[in-house]
Every structure is written in C-alpha cells, then in structure tokens.
Design an enzyme around this catalytic site. Structure first.
Site, short mmCIF file in Angstrom:
data_model
loop_
_atom_site.label_atom_id
_atom_site.label_comp_id
_atom_site.label_asym_id
_atom_site.label_seq_id
_atom_site.Cartn_x
_atom_site.Cartn_y
_atom_site.Cartn_z
N LYS A 81 -11.04 -4.04 -2.58
CA LYS A 81 -12.07 -3.01 -2.79
C LYS A 81 -11.46 -1.66 -3.12
O LYS A 81 -12.13 -0.80 -3.67
CB LYS A 81 -13.04 -2.94 -1.62
CG LYS A 81 -12.50 -2.57 -0.28
CD LYS A 81 -13.65 -2.46 0.72
CE LYS A 81 -13.53 -3.48 1.83
NZ LYS A 81 -12.37 -3.27 2.71
N LYS A 121 0.81 -1.22 0.00
CA LYS A 121 0.00 0.00 0.00
C LYS A 121 0.84 1.27 0.00
O LYS A 121 0.33 2.34 -0.30
CB LYS A 121 -0.98 0.00 1.19
CG LYS A 121 -2.09 -1.03 1.03
CD LYS A 121 -3.25 -0.78 1.96
CE LYS A 121 -4.37 -1.78 1.65
NZ LYS A 121 -5.55 -1.60 2.49
N LYS A 151 -4.31 -9.87 -5.57
CA LYS A 151 -5.58 -10.16 -4.92
C LYS A 151 -6.66 -9.14 -5.28
O LYS A 151 -6.35 -7.98 -5.55
CB LYS A 151 -5.40 -10.25 -3.39
CG LYS A 151 -5.65 -8.98 -2.62
CD LYS A 151 -5.75 -9.26 -1.13
CE LYS A 151 -6.07 -7.97 -0.39
NZ LYS A 151 -7.48 -7.58 -0.43
P1 ATP Z 1 -8.54 -2.69 0.99
O1 ATP Z 1 -8.12 -2.78 -0.44
O2 ATP Z 1 -9.08 -1.36 1.38
O3 ATP Z 1 -7.49 -3.20 1.96
P2 ATP Z 1 -9.80 -5.25 1.08
O4 ATP Z 1 -10.63 -5.70 -0.08
O5 ATP Z 1 -8.43 -5.83 1.22
O6 ATP Z 1 -9.78 -3.68 1.10
P3 ATP Z 1 -10.24 -5.45 3.94
O7 ATP Z 1 -11.27 -4.62 4.61
O8 ATP Z 1 -8.81 -5.04 4.07
O9 ATP Z 1 -10.65 -5.58 2.40
O10 ATP Z 1 -10.38 -6.95 4.45
C1 ATP Z 1 -11.59 -7.49 4.96
C2 ATP Z 1 -11.53 -9.00 4.99
O11 ATP Z 1 -11.61 -9.50 3.65
C3 ATP Z 1 -10.23 -9.56 5.58
O12 ATP Z 1 -10.57 -10.72 6.32
C4 ATP Z 1 -9.44 -9.94 4.37
O13 ATP Z 1 -8.50 -10.96 4.62
C5 ATP Z 1 -10.54 -10.40 3.42
N1 ATP Z 1 -10.15 -10.26 2.02
C6 ATP Z 1 -9.76 -9.12 1.40
N2 ATP Z 1 -9.51 -9.35 0.11
C7 ATP Z 1 -9.71 -10.68 -0.10
C8 ATP Z 1 -9.60 -11.52 -1.24
N3 ATP Z 1 -9.21 -11.05 -2.41
N4 ATP Z 1 -9.91 -12.84 -1.11
C9 ATP Z 1 -10.31 -13.33 0.09
N5 ATP Z 1 -10.43 -12.59 1.21
C10 ATP Z 1 -10.13 -11.28 1.12
MG MG Z 2 -7.16 -5.15 2.81
#
Ligand code: ATP
Ligand code: MG
Length: 328
Positions: free
Chosen positions: A195, A111, A192
């Site tokens: 969001k 990040k 990965k």
């Molecule tokens: P950001 O990009 O803002 O970090 P994010 O999509 O990574 O958002 P988080 O809020 O950081 O989402 O994570 C929330 C939950 O979703 C955590 O348990 C994380 O491990 C899970 N998670 C995030 N992305 C994935 C993915 N691509 N596949 C499976 N689990 C995920």
């Molecule tokens: Mg995340």
C-alpha cells in the site's frame, strides 16, 4: 478456544494483497477463534505520515475491516495506540532484541534502502510487533508471507524471555494462506504489492472503482509467450494473475491452467479483472455505509476496552517477571 491476533497498518488504502493475503482469512477465522484484529497505527509512524491523512486512514481501515465481514460480536477490533500496553511491552521486548538480528530483517532492509533519516523505530518495529502478539496470549497469527520472518523473531523473543525470567508468554504459530499469501506488484511482478508503493498502476486498492481495476489489470506486465501457465520464476506476471484469480474465485491454480489452455492473455486478463471486481464491489458498497455511521466509534471503543483488559494483565506479568516497579 485458541486466540488469533493480526494487525494491518493504516499506512495507505488497503490493497488487494492485504485482502487476499490477510483480511480474507480473518473473516473465516473469526468463527472458530477468539480474534483480535488491530489497526497498528504505531507501526505506521515508523515511516513519515501526514497527520490528517493518518487519521483518515485509521478510520477507513476500521470501516474496511467491518465491510470485509469482521463481526464485532465475534472479534475484537481496536486501534493499537489506544491500548497503551503495546508500546510498554514493546519497550520491554526491545530489551530482549539484539541490534544484529533486527538489522537482518528484510522489511527493515527494504524500507530503509536508499533513504536518509531512517527512524530508529523502523529498526525496532519487530519487537513492537512481538509485543502486539504476545499481549493476547496468541496461539496463531494469520499474515502474508512477508511477515514470516518477523513471526520467527517473535517466537525467538518469547522463548528468550520465558527462559530468562518466567514462562509467561504463549509462543505463537504463524498461519500463512496457501494461495494469495504473496500478491505481487502488477508492474514489477518480482516485488510484492504494497500500500505504500508510489506507483499507483502497480497496485489494486480495495476502494478502486471497477473501471480502474479493469484498466490496471489489463495493463499488468506479462510476457510474450502467450501461454497461461504458473511459473513464478520465468513468468512472474502471469503467475501473479493466476494467483489472484485462484484466490478470488477459490479455484486451484491447476484447474485454471487447464481452463485457460489455448486462451489468450486478453481474455484471461478480462476474467481476472471481473473476478476481482466481484470480490471487491460488495465490500465497497458496505464500506460507504459504514464509514459515515456512528457504529464505527462504538465498535472501536468496545474493542479498546476489551483489548486493554487482556493486554494490561499480560503487561503486569511481564513487568513483575523482570523486577520492574514495586511489589504491592
Ligand atoms: P506497507 O507497504 O505500509 O508495509 P503493506 O501493504 O505491506 O503496507 P501491512 O500493513 O504491512 O501492508 O501488512 C498487513 C497484512 O497484509 C500483513 O499480514 C501482510 O503480510 C499482508 N500483506 C501485505 N502485502 C501483501 C501482499 N502483497 N500479498 C499478500 N499479503 C500481503
Ligand atoms: Mg508491510
């Protein structure tokens, strides 16, 4: 009963990765555990956020938890910034963290890479996450695979504190689902799904219309082999779609490989898209009712109060163990 804690950032609309990797497990776990599900807005502000958009995302995330099946009678749903013990214990956990170990975290490296003006809070995110978890005497933390490293650090910090001061923290275990723990970007399947990804085509959002979901899956990157086979190294795109189908339909990947022997990518993608729509459509319908209802605020008020009661006690113990404040 054992305790579960997990958080999701209101940093954008939730993705299919968030659902399959995290939320889907939460719904099953609330039956057998004392669960705390948190909207971690203080984590979201480690990167720049628009204030109105953040407010909207917080509300939307609360509604999505409920629409996905979180039952406020069974689990505690609350907003991190409304329980002040989080930042307070977060500070305490920072005093137990070394800069070197924080700099080694993959999420920090990813990040901060190529960015100017990286906040110091992005570096100290893991000690705040440790505080989130430790406040509730958590036994188990269900998260996606990307959070495994932060969980290991949480365990290290808890053990370090317990050794140095007083054994007040429960050392939590990580719980990662067998399938769906790492859903990849549809456009760059070695990265990965997130969001906060700027490429909208790479991500399926939980609130995407069915038509959009179908379009995104149909244009997902695959390969030219034309065989539906699970091989994340040589066939990351197809393997990701297999993971999505497996997790969405609760069918083992091995069975799917057999089922799709001799079937082309066109049909395969159509089936993946249909399976995703089948999972998300009912959630979207419930979401549209919940987002406009007053019950959302009632649930969040109750969640805040219930969470604070537990969190304040743990915080008081941690302060006492370190000699902060006065003895009364
Ligand atoms: P950001 O990009 O803002 O970090 P994010 O999509 O990574 O958002 P988080 O809020 O950081 O989402 O994570 C929330 C939950 O979703 C955590 O348990 C994380 O491990 C899970 N998670 C995030 N992305 C994935 C993915 N691509 N596949 C499976 N689990 C995920
Ligand atoms: Mg995340």
């Amino acid at each position: 009963m054992e305790t579960i804690f997990s958080g999701i950032q209101p940093s954008g609309t939730l993705t299919l990765g968030n659902y399959l990797g995290a939320m889907k497990q939460f719904v099953e776990l609330q039956e057998d555990y004392d669960c705390y599900f948190c909207i971690v807005d203080e984590h979201a502000i480690t990167v720049p956020q628009d204030r109105l958009k953040l407010r909207e995302n917080i509300r939307s995330l609360a509604a999505l938890y409920l629409a996905s099946g979180i039952d406020p009678d069974k689990a505690t749903l609350f907003i991190q910034s409304e329980v002040s013990a989080h930042t307070q214990l977060g500070w305490i956990m920072q005093t137990q963290s070394y800069i070197g170990e924080l700099e080694r975290m993959t999420q920090f490296k990813d990040k901060s890479a190529g960015k100017e003006g990286v906040s110091s809070a992005l570096l100290t995110y893991p000690p705040l996450m440790a505080a989130d978890i430790l406040l509730y005497n958590t036994n188990l933390v269900p998260v996606g695979n990307d959070q495994k490293q932060h969980l290991e650090l949480t365990r290290d910090l808890a053990e370090r504190f317990n050794r140095k001061y007083n054994a007040i923290f429960t050392v939590p275990e990580v719980k990662i689902s067998e399938v769906g723990a790492r859903i990849m970007s549809l456009q760059e399947p070695t990265k990965k799904m997130s969001k906060s990804d700027e490429n909208q085509k790479a991500t399926i959002y939980m609130l995407d219309e069915p038509k959009k979901i179908i379009k995104k899956i149909k244009s997902a990157v695959t390969d030219s082999e034309g065989v539906v086979r699970f091989d994340p190294t040589d066939k990351p795109g197809v393997s990701n779609l297999l993971t999505i189908l497996s997790s969405a339909t609760n069918t083992p990947i091995k069975d799917l490989e057999q089922q799709y022997a001799g079937v082309g990518y066109g049909q395969f993608k159509q089936d993946v898209a249909d399976a995703v729509v089948n999972v998300l459509e009912p959630i979207q319908q419930r979401y549209s009712d919940i987002i406009t209802s007053d019950t959302l605020d009632e649930v969040l008020d109750q969640g805040r109060d219930a969470a604070s009661r537990v969190a304040d006690k743990t915080l008081a113990k941690a302060k006492k163990a370190m000699g902060l404040g006065r003895v009364r």
